[in-house]
Design a protein around this motif. Sequence first.
Motif, short mmCIF file in Angstrom:
data_model
loop_
_atom_site.label_atom_id
_atom_site.label_comp_id
_atom_site.label_asym_id
_atom_site.label_seq_id
_atom_site.Cartn_x
_atom_site.Cartn_y
_atom_site.Cartn_z
N SER A 28 0.83 -1.21 0.00
CA SER A 28 0.00 0.00 0.00
C SER A 28 0.86 1.25 0.00
O SER A 28 0.43 2.30 -0.44
N PRO A 32 -1.02 3.87 -4.87
CA PRO A 32 -2.32 4.17 -4.29
C PRO A 32 -3.28 3.00 -4.52
O PRO A 32 -3.39 2.49 -5.63
N GLN A 34 -6.99 0.99 -4.38
CA GLN A 34 -8.41 1.24 -4.50
C GLN A 34 -9.17 0.60 -3.35
O GLN A 34 -9.98 1.25 -2.71
N GLU A 35 -8.92 -0.70 -3.08
CA GLU A 35 -9.68 -1.34 -2.02
C GLU A 35 -8.96 -2.53 -1.42
O GLU A 35 -8.09 -3.13 -2.03
N GLU A 59 -5.83 -2.54 -6.90
CA GLU A 59 -5.31 -1.20 -7.18
C GLU A 59 -6.29 -0.42 -8.04
O GLU A 59 -7.26 -0.97 -8.55
N ASP A 60 -5.99 0.86 -8.24
CA ASP A 60 -6.81 1.70 -9.11
C ASP A 60 -6.87 1.11 -10.51
O ASP A 60 -5.94 0.45 -10.97
N SER A 134 -17.57 4.19 0.43
CA SER A 134 -16.29 3.50 0.29
C SER A 134 -16.30 2.01 0.66
O SER A 134 -15.23 1.43 0.84
N ARG A 168 -8.97 5.11 0.19
CA ARG A 168 -8.69 6.54 0.02
C ARG A 168 -9.86 7.34 0.49
O ARG A 168 -10.95 6.97 0.49
#
Length: 168
Positions: A28, A32, A34-35, A59-60, A134, A168
């Motif tokens: 992490s 960045p 995502q979840e 990830e994103d 989120s 995030r």
Amino acid sequence: MLRISSTPGRLSGFRPLAIAVSAILALSNAAPAQELAFSLGVRETDGNRDAELYVRRMEDERALGLSLVYGAAITDAGAVWAGVGLAGRIETSSGWFVGGSFMPGAYSRGDGPDLGHTLQFRTDVEAGIQLGSSSQISIGLDHTSNGGLGDSNPGSNSIFLRYSVGLR
């Protein structure tokens, strides 16, 4: 109850899962995320059933709507799997989504079933709903197979409930 093997040199029990989960969380800091998702499920192989805990990080979104995903799982028989691959998701404006992933990874059987090879390909499909800004909850199906690389390829299937939270 989680069974932990005392056989020297065998990866089983909490230790390899702790290493894999630590690596997932450490990554992490590298990109960045995502979840982060936690799944509980029942895995079946040749009529034998085991409970499974699975942690994955997605990830994103990148090219072609796909995301890098990596994860680790352990069953109550001490079988451990860890891998990395690609995932995708289609979302509706009402908060519902469907998704799937493909992840090659390494498998250590512990006291679990012999899946015929260390390399196992894990694919899943899931459907769920957004819970606020989120987090999500979903239910899904998973199949793990060595793709014919081993002398035997019994494969395993699972059904799972997943809770995901955005980071995030």
